[in-house]
Design an enzyme around this catalytic site. Structure first.
Site, PDB file in Angstrom:
ATOM      1  N   ASN A   1       0.800  -1.228   0.000  1.00  0.00           N
ATOM      2  CA  ASN A   1       0.000   0.000   0.000  1.00  0.00           C
ATOM      3  C   ASN A   1       0.828   1.271   0.000  1.00  0.00           C
ATOM      4  O   ASN A   1       0.308   2.355   0.261  1.00  0.00           O
ATOM      5  CB  ASN A   1      -0.934  -0.006   1.209  1.00  0.00           C
ATOM      6  CG  ASN A   1      -1.790  -1.254   1.275  1.00  0.00           C
ATOM      7  OD1 ASN A   1      -1.648  -2.064   2.185  1.00  0.00           O
ATOM      8  ND2 ASN A   1      -2.648  -1.444   0.273  1.00  0.00           N
TER       9      ASN A   1
ATOM     10  N   ILE B   1       1.090   6.948   0.167  1.00  0.00           N
ATOM     11  CA  ILE B   1       0.378   5.976   1.009  1.00  0.00           C
ATOM     12  C   ILE B   1      -1.056   5.842   0.535  1.00  0.00           C
ATOM     13  O   ILE B   1      -1.762   6.841   0.344  1.00  0.00           O
ATOM     14  CB  ILE B   1       0.391   6.415   2.487  1.00  0.00           C
ATOM     15  CG1 ILE B   1       1.833   6.567   2.987  1.00  0.00           C
ATOM     16  CG2 ILE B   1      -0.348   5.406   3.357  1.00  0.00           C
ATOM     17  CD1 ILE B   1       1.935   7.214   4.354  1.00  0.00           C
ATOM     18  N   CYS B   2      -1.483   4.605   0.340  1.00  0.00           N
ATOM     19  CA  CYS B   2      -2.862   4.343  -0.052  1.00  0.00           C
ATOM     20  C   CYS B   2      -3.592   3.687   1.110  1.00  0.00           C
ATOM     21  O   CYS B   2      -3.323   2.534   1.467  1.00  0.00           O
ATOM     22  CB  CYS B   2      -2.896   3.431  -1.283  1.00  0.00           C
ATOM     23  SG  CYS B   2      -4.568   2.969  -1.780  1.00  0.00           S
ATOM     24  N   VAL B   3      -4.486   4.437   1.727  1.00  0.00           N
ATOM     25  CA  VAL B   3      -5.305   3.904   2.819  1.00  0.00           C
ATOM     26  C   VAL B   3      -6.637   4.644   2.783  1.00  0.00           C
ATOM     27  O   VAL B   3      -6.708   5.840   2.496  1.00  0.00           O
ATOM     28  CB  VAL B   3      -4.600   4.082   4.176  1.00  0.00           C
ATOM     29  CG1 VAL B   3      -4.367   5.537   4.507  1.00  0.00           C
ATOM     30  CG2 VAL B   3      -5.373   3.393   5.296  1.00  0.00           C
TER      31      VAL B   3
END
Length: 259
Positions: free
Chosen positions: A86, A93-95
């Site tokens: 992620n 950052i992928c969240v």
């Protein structure tokens, strides 16, 4: 370069309060680096959680706050290279917390905790790093090996939780004191016995001869008893000398009488 002027005064006030709270009571494994001149960029050092491939590593990250924060979510980036599904190769950052699940009521503490949780439980289904995501789904051991390699090469080392130098110094001083005390005790014993170290060795050798030739070194008690056994011999020599002196005195008295 963004400055505090890009943020509304009420947001700056709220951020100042929250950053102070983060500094005084930081979340576990997270240390925020505060720049009072620019609240629009928040830096943090994230410790790799124990039991993960990121353990024993510290990762620097940043949150970029836009002018309409908190109505829009901050953007998160890892500045330290990390192998994670992620986290893109450029550090993005992928969240969901920073995207569709964002809520203006969520604070920086919540965001930082969620980011650290990603290191514990990645989501390969929404991977920005496709290689890491595929590897995690197909071969976790290989994924963990890659992640550990990245951690060992790029991550910072965590600071010790205690001052090893001070402990080492105090321990060294303690050992020196103990050594000095031991030497002093030996010297005091030698003084009490009125025997130099070489004499002690001689006594031990003699004691070994009395021990039946078993090859074992006699204890100091044998040496002490040996010196004690020598004491009557000294007394007998002194008595003989006194008796000889008395005979001489008697002879002189007789000579004087004759005169």
């Amino acid at each position: 370069m963004a400055t505090n002027e890009n943020l509304p005064p009420n947001v700056i006030k709220q951020l100042a309060k929250e950053l102070k709270n983060l500094d005084e009571t930081p979340p576990e494994g997270i240390k925020v680096v505060v720049n009072d001149d620019d609240f629009s960029t928040i830096f943090a050092d994230v410790e790799g959680p124990a039991g993960t491939p990121y353990e024993n590593g510290v990762f620097r990250m940043k949150l970029l706050l836009s002018h309409d924060f908190p109505h829009s979510p901050p953007k998160g980036y890892f500045l330290t290279k990390i192998f994670h599904p992620n986290i893109a190769t450029n550090g993005e950052i992928c969240v969901n917390t920073l995207k569709k699940d964002w809520n203006p009521s969520l604070g920086l503490r919540h965001v930082l905790i969620v980011v650290r949780c990603l290191l514990i439980e990645p989501f390969p289904e929404s991977a920005l790093n496709e290689q890491a995501g595929k590897m995690l789904l197909e071969n976790y051991e290989e994924y963990a090996r890659h992640a550990r390699i990245y951690t060992g090469i790029h991550a910072l080392k965590p600071k010790p939780k205690f001052k090893t130098g001070a402990i080492s110094e105090s321990t060294t001083a303690l050992n020196v004191d103990q050594t000095n005390s031991s030497v002093l005790n030996v010297e005091q014993k030698n003084t009490a016995l009125q025997l130099p170290p070489s004499s002690l060795a001689t006594c031990m050798t003699a004691g070994g001869g009395k021990g039946g030739g078993n090859g074992q070194a006699p204890t100091t008690e044998t040496g002490v008893s040996g010196s004690a056994a020598a004491t009557p011999h000294k007394k007998e020599s002194g008595l003989a000398k006194v008796q000889a002196d008395k005979k001489k005195m008697d002879a002189r008295k007789k000579s004087l009488k004759r005169l």
